[in-house]
Design a protein around this motif. Structure first.
Motif, PDB file in Angstrom:
ATOM      1  N   LYS A   4       0.774  -1.177   0.026  1.00 36.91           N
ATOM      2  CA  LYS A   4       0.042  -0.160   0.046  1.00 36.91           C
ATOM      3  C   LYS A   4       0.870   1.260  -0.040  1.00 36.91           C
ATOM      4  N   ILE A   5       0.679   2.221  -0.880  1.00 38.99           N
ATOM      5  CA  ILE A   5       1.451   3.707  -0.801  1.00 38.99           C
ATOM      6  C   ILE A   5       1.138   4.407   0.145  1.00 38.99           C
ATOM      7  N   ILE A   6       2.123   4.591   1.052  1.00 43.14           N
ATOM      8  CA  ILE A   6       1.713   5.443   2.459  1.00 43.14           C
ATOM      9  C   ILE A   6       2.052   6.902   1.951  1.00 43.14           C
ATOM     10  N   LYS A   7       2.955   7.177   1.166  1.00 38.32           N
ATOM     11  CA  LYS A   7       3.301   8.627   0.804  1.00 38.32           C
ATOM     12  C   LYS A   7       3.885   8.745  -0.667  1.00 38.32           C
ATOM     13  N   GLY A   8       3.680   9.779  -1.211  1.00 41.76           N
ATOM     14  CA  GLY A   8       4.170   9.901  -2.730  1.00 41.76           C
ATOM     15  C   GLY A   8       4.844  11.394  -2.585  1.00 41.76           C
ATOM     16  N   ILE A   9       5.954  11.593  -3.103  1.00 37.44           N
ATOM     17  CA  ILE A   9       6.587  12.719  -2.824  1.00 37.44           C
ATOM     18  C   ILE A   9       7.668  12.710  -4.307  1.00 37.44           C
ATOM     19  N   ALA A  10       7.758  14.001  -4.887  1.00 36.04           N
ATOM     20  CA  ALA A  10       8.712  14.315  -5.917  1.00 36.04           C
ATOM     21  C   ALA A  10       9.103  12.953  -7.017  1.00 36.04           C
ATOM     22  N   GLY A  11       7.943  12.171  -7.210  1.00 39.25           N
ATOM     23  CA  GLY A  11       8.130  11.041  -8.031  1.00 39.25           C
ATOM     24  C   GLY A  11       8.576   9.663  -7.531  1.00 39.25           C
ATOM     25  N   PHE A  12       8.737   9.479  -6.165  1.00 43.27           N
ATOM     26  CA  PHE A  12       8.713   8.737  -5.420  1.00 43.27           C
ATOM     27  C   PHE A  12       7.731   8.129  -4.564  1.00 43.27           C
ATOM     28  N   TYR A  13       7.393   6.783  -4.590  1.00 46.25           N
ATOM     29  CA  TYR A  13       6.349   6.169  -3.723  1.00 46.25           C
ATOM     30  C   TYR A  13       6.732   5.256  -2.766  1.00 46.25           C
ATOM     31  N   TYR A  14       6.333   5.519  -1.358  1.00 45.88           N
ATOM     32  CA  TYR A  14       6.631   4.602  -0.507  1.00 45.88           C
ATOM     33  C   TYR A  14       5.743   3.655   0.015  1.00 45.88           C
ATOM     34  N   VAL A  15       6.033   2.395  -0.477  1.00 51.11           N
ATOM     35  CA  VAL A  15       5.043   1.384  -0.463  1.00 51.11           C
ATOM     36  C   VAL A  15       5.127   0.447   0.846  1.00 51.11           C
ATOM     37  N   HIS A  16       4.313   0.540   1.617  1.00 53.06           N
ATOM     38  CA  HIS A  16       4.201  -0.503   2.739  1.00 53.06           C
ATOM     39  C   HIS A  16       3.898  -1.927   2.344  1.00 53.06           C
ATOM     40  N   THR A  17       4.489  -2.953   2.697  1.00 48.52           N
ATOM     41  CA  THR A  17       4.414  -4.299   2.166  1.00 48.52           C
ATOM     42  C   THR A  17       4.190  -5.088   3.350  1.00 48.52           C
ATOM     43  N   GLY A  18       3.861  -4.651   4.612  1.00 46.75           N
ATOM     44  CA  GLY A  18       3.767  -5.448   5.710  1.00 46.75           C
ATOM     45  C   GLY A  18       4.912  -6.243   6.267  1.00 46.75           C
ATOM     46  N   GLN A  19       5.088  -7.265   6.523  1.00 48.56           N
ATOM     47  CA  GLN A  19       6.235  -8.009   7.233  1.00 48.56           C
ATOM     48  C   GLN A  19       7.740  -7.593   6.188  1.00 48.56           C
ATOM     49  N   ASN A  20       7.473  -7.485   5.004  1.00 51.41           N
ATOM     50  CA  ASN A  20       8.787  -7.212   4.311  1.00 51.41           C
ATOM     51  C   ASN A  20       9.015  -5.602   4.252  1.00 51.41           C
ATOM     52  N   GLY A  21       8.432  -4.800   5.010  1.00 53.41           N
ATOM     53  CA  GLY A  21       8.886  -3.602   5.215  1.00 53.41           C
ATOM     54  C   GLY A  21       8.658  -2.505   4.190  1.00 53.41           C
ATOM     55  N   LEU A  22       9.301  -1.382   4.158  1.00 53.15           N
ATOM     56  CA  LEU A  22       9.009  -0.267   3.541  1.00 53.15           C
ATOM     57  C   LEU A  22       9.960  -0.079   2.132  1.00 53.15           C
ATOM     58  N   TYR A  23       9.369  -0.059   0.876  1.00 53.95           N
ATOM     59  CA  TYR A  23       9.960  -0.076  -0.360  1.00 53.95           C
ATOM     60  C   TYR A  23       9.896   1.401  -0.969  1.00 53.95           C
ATOM     61  N   GLU A  24      11.050   2.051  -1.484  1.00 58.82           N
ATOM     62  CA  GLU A  24      10.979   3.230  -2.106  1.00 58.82           C
ATOM     63  C   GLU A  24      10.834   3.012  -3.569  1.00 58.82           C
ATOM     64  N   CYS A  25       9.584   3.459  -4.312  1.00 61.12           N
ATOM     65  CA  CYS A  25       9.478   2.899  -5.616  1.00 61.12           C
ATOM     66  C   CYS A  25       9.555   4.131  -6.649  1.00 61.12           C
ATOM     67  N   LYS A  26       9.543   3.985  -7.643  1.00 62.27           N
ATOM     68  CA  LYS A  26       9.152   4.736  -8.909  1.00 62.27           C
ATOM     69  C   LYS A  26       7.860   3.925  -9.776  1.00 62.27           C
ATOM     70  N   ALA A  27       7.316   4.759 -10.419  1.00 60.37           N
ATOM     71  CA  ALA A  27       6.085   4.156 -11.019  1.00 60.37           C
ATOM     72  C   ALA A  27       6.668   3.904 -12.488  1.00 60.37           C
ATOM     73  N   ARG A  28       6.333   2.810 -13.085  1.00 62.85           N
ATOM     74  CA  ARG A  28       6.655   2.719 -14.599  1.00 62.85           C
ATOM     75  C   ARG A  28       5.980   3.913 -15.517  1.00 62.85           C
ATOM     76  N   GLY A  29       6.700   4.035 -16.812  1.00 64.28           N
ATOM     77  CA  GLY A  29       6.212   4.873 -17.554  1.00 64.28           C
ATOM     78  C   GLY A  29       4.915   4.711 -18.203  1.00 64.28           C
ATOM     79  N   ALA A  30       4.636   3.343 -18.115  1.00 68.63           N
ATOM     80  CA  ALA A  30       3.301   2.788 -18.664  1.00 68.63           C
ATOM     81  C   ALA A  30       1.997   3.868 -18.110  1.00 68.63           C
ATOM     82  N   PHE A  31       2.239   4.086 -16.639  1.00 69.19           N
ATOM     83  CA  PHE A  31       1.247   4.889 -15.958  1.00 69.19           C
ATOM     84  C   PHE A  31       1.176   5.930 -16.496  1.00 69.19           C
ATOM     85  N   ARG A  32       2.254   6.902 -16.860  1.00 73.75           N
ATOM     86  CA  ARG A  32       2.249   8.075 -17.368  1.00 73.75           C
ATOM     87  C   ARG A  32       1.704   8.145 -18.783  1.00 73.75           C
TER      88      ARG A  32
END
Length: 292
Positions: A4-32
């Motif tokens: 689940k995305i818990i924050k988005g800023i400056a093109g980065f999305y911070y995704v909470h994955t439960g036990q696996n922790g938090l990942y800093e992600c970019k969205a693929r160009g297909a979304f744009r």
């Protein structure tokens, strides 16, 4: 992997994955290319590109249950609308506008009235009666005195909740109560973006544990009604529905029509006079907008 995305800023999305922790992600160009923008609250699939650095790419946005425009957030279970009983006195017109916007989005609302220690019992009873009649769950408490807060904790458990309200009502104090031991994931986001945890410049989703999330948002301060017409407004005063079958005319707007079930309920004290007056004011405001 999903999260689940818990924050988005400056093109980065911070995704909470439960036990696996938090990942800093970019969205693929297909979304744009599709003009689809991930929102805070979105449930997404991601590919991990660096496990050690907790970095990944968002590959899919899962179907949204709902979304709000201001603030731009998705997949809300409920809204917790916070007002003070004193200092400042509650602006019930503003509260009813919040409730209309949430009803339009089909998002259940719980109303919290803070600063109970500053209010007279008769004033508390008067305000609660208005929203009891309207069918809204509401709580009275004092964050300052730490009284009645267990009912707030209980209504948030296991839900994704957006916390909203005007300035000065004790929102920051309530956040401090709810987030004294917020998970390491929240701290990691704050460290990465070099911002304080309670910034309101961006929508942010805090993980409280046990499938419990809380939005801290910069929005919900507008007095303006948008996105619907005067003819639709009656549907967002939820207490009207029970009495509309008693209206003589189909499509009754409950203003000037004779034999109106809603106005009869108003006379019998089954609908709050305060709420009805706000309805008439908003109806006329929307009708005036339509003229232009």
């Amino acid at each position: 992997m999903t999260g689940k995305i818990i924050k988005g800023i400056a093109g980065f999305y911070y995704v909470h994955t439960g036990q696996n922790g938090l990942y800093e992600c970019k969205a693929r160009g297909a979304f744009r290319n599709k003009k689809v923008k991930p929102l805070v609250g979105d449930e997404v699939r991601l590919d991990v590109i660096d496990e050690a650095e907790k970095k990944g790419n968002i590959t899919e946005i899962l179907p949204r249950r709902n979304e709000l425009v201001r603030p731009a957030v998705a997949n809300i279970d409920q809204a917790f609308i916070l007002f003070a009983l004193r200092e400042p006195d509650p602006n019930l017109n503003l509260l009813d506008r919040f409730l209309v916007q949430m009803a339009k989005s089909h998002i259940p609302v719980i109303i919290g009235f803070n600063k109970a220690d500053l209010a007279k019992e008769a004033d508390v009873d008067q305000v609660r009666k208005i929203y009891d009649l309207a069918g809204y769950r509401n709580f009275v408490f004092s964050v300052e005195k730490k009284e009645g807060l267990e009912q707030v904790d209980g209504c948030l458990a296991g839900k994704t909740t957006v916390l909203a309200g005007p300035s000065g009502v004790g929102k920051s104090s309530l956040m401090n109560h709810l987030l004294p031991e917020a998970g390491m994931e929240t701290g990691a986001v704050s460290e990465k973006i070099k911002r304080g945890r309670h910034t309101t410049r961006h929508s942010e989703l805090f993980y409280l544990g046990d499938e419990t999330f809380l939005f801290d948002t910069p929005g919900f301060t507008s007095l303006y009604l948008t996105g619907f017409t005067d003819e639709e407004l009656k549907h967002y005063f939820l207490e009207f529905a029970a009495y509309e079958p008693d209206c003589r005319f189909i499509g009754c707007n409950h203003i000037n029509e004779p034999d109106c079930g809603v106005k009869q309920a108003l006379e019998e004290g089954k609908i709050s006079q305060v709420r009805y007056e706000h309805y008439v004011q908003m109806y006329n405001e929307l009708k005036e907008q339509r003229r232009y």
